[in-house]
Design an enzyme around this catalytic site. Structure first.
Site, mmCIF file in Angstrom:
data_model
loop_
_atom_site.group_PDB
_atom_site.id
_atom_site.type_symbol
_atom_site.label_atom_id
_atom_site.label_comp_id
_atom_site.label_asym_id
_atom_site.label_seq_id
_atom_site.Cartn_x
_atom_site.Cartn_y
_atom_site.Cartn_z
ATOM 1 N N GLN A 101 0.840 -1.201 0.000
ATOM 2 C CA GLN A 101 0.000 0.000 0.000
ATOM 3 C C GLN A 101 0.874 1.250 0.000
ATOM 4 O O GLN A 101 0.362 2.365 -0.023
ATOM 5 C CB GLN A 101 -0.891 0.004 1.240
ATOM 6 N N ASN A 102 2.190 1.053 0.065
ATOM 7 C CA ASN A 102 3.111 2.198 0.135
ATOM 8 C C ASN A 102 3.471 2.697 -1.260
ATOM 9 O O ASN A 102 3.496 1.938 -2.214
ATOM 10 C CB ASN A 102 4.375 1.794 0.897
ATOM 11 N N HIS A 119 -1.422 1.574 -4.363
ATOM 12 C CA HIS A 119 -1.673 3.019 -4.281
ATOM 13 C C HIS A 119 -0.716 3.836 -5.143
ATOM 14 O O HIS A 119 -0.595 5.040 -4.950
ATOM 15 C CB HIS A 119 -1.610 3.478 -2.814
ATOM 16 N N CYS A 150 -2.103 13.930 -24.742
ATOM 17 C CA CYS A 150 -3.438 14.541 -24.693
ATOM 18 C C CYS A 150 -3.433 15.995 -24.222
ATOM 19 O O CYS A 150 -4.475 16.653 -24.228
ATOM 20 C CB CYS A 150 -4.371 13.714 -23.822
ATOM 21 N N PRO A 214 3.525 -3.885 15.431
ATOM 22 C CA PRO A 214 3.706 -3.574 16.853
ATOM 23 C C PRO A 214 2.391 -3.267 17.554
ATOM 24 O O PRO A 214 2.302 -3.348 18.775
ATOM 25 C CB PRO A 214 4.614 -2.341 16.841
HETATM 26 ZN ZN ZN Z 1 -2.490 12.212 -21.421
#
Ligand code: ZN
Length: 247
Positions: A101-102, A119, A150, A214
């Protein structure tokens, strides 16, 4: 530290192991958890400004510079023993998947391969329409450049609030959890969905679930084994107990 014999047996004989890491796995490298408070890392961090698309679109220069500073800060930190053990485990055992998740890139810097980053990664960029930045774009500028494809703003490749997790990565993480024989949750607070559902999925599919943390979490009563401690302290001892060799 004495380990449960069943845990050691399961780890030695596992065909598929998942290491699933959260913020606690990076604390010993010097990255405090978001909840950790008001230190230099999170100072002035306002979620709406720095962790939402609207915040970025309203303050592109400010958000761009904030992430550039955090990126530099993280580059100056090092993976800890926990990251190193996971990378070594990947090289030694038959199949080991690292799910994190880091966003700090520390698993890769420790040598882990094919890390599933739920993430995103602060060292990578994409545009607001999600084109990855693969061509040569000058990212050292003080405000976000434009996507060559774009023309929209380029942003950090991290998942902000109200955004979905990258579907293909989440899918691979679910398959790895489903197939795992041992699922090890390390430093995860277990309160961020849908990532927090992965150990339960693994357990329902027959995996042995080990938690290293912990602090107590919602996973405590569900895990087959809970080891109270930091990743960088527990993981080297676990390595030695399983493989009979020092780091
Ligand atoms: Zn783009």
């Amino acid at each position: 530290m004495i380990f449960d014999a069943l845990l050691l047996d399961r780890l030695r004989s596992a065909n598929n192991v998942v290491f699933f890491t959260g913020a606690g796995a990076s604390i010993e490298s010097g990255i405090p958890t978001f909840r950790g408070g008001k230190d230099s890392f999170w100072v002035d961090f306002d979620v709406e400004t720095f962790a939402t698309l609207d915040g970025f679109l309203n303050n592109p220069k400010q958000v761009w510079q904030w992430y550039a500073q955090r990126r530099l800060q993280i580059q100056g930190l090092q993976p800890n023993l926990g990251h190193q053990v996971m990378a070594r485990w990947q090289a030694k055992a038959s199949k080991v998947t690292v799910i994190t998740q880091n966003i700090d890139n520390l698993h890769q810097r420790a040598g882990s391969q094919a890390v599933l980053e739920l993430h995103g990664n602060i060292a990578q960029y994409k545009c607001v329409r999600h084109h990855p930045v693969t061509t040569s774009v000058d990212l050292t500028v003080s405000e976000p450049p434009l996507c060559p494809q774009c023309g929209t703003l380029i942003r950090p490749n991290v998942v902000w609030f109200h955004e979905a997790l990258p579907a293909s990565t989440l899918n691979l993480a679910e398959i790895a959890s489903f197939e795992s024989d041992v699922f090890v949750s390390i430093g995860c607070s277990m309160d961020v969905q849908p990532a927090a559902s992965l150990p339960y999925l693994a357990s329902q599919c027959g995996a042995y679930v080990l938690q290293i943390n912990p602090e107590s979490t919602d996973l405590d009563e569900y895990a087959h084994c809970n080891l109270r401690g930091k990743s960088g302290e527990v993981m080297p001892k676990l390595w030695e107990a399983v493989w009979g060799e020092c780091l």
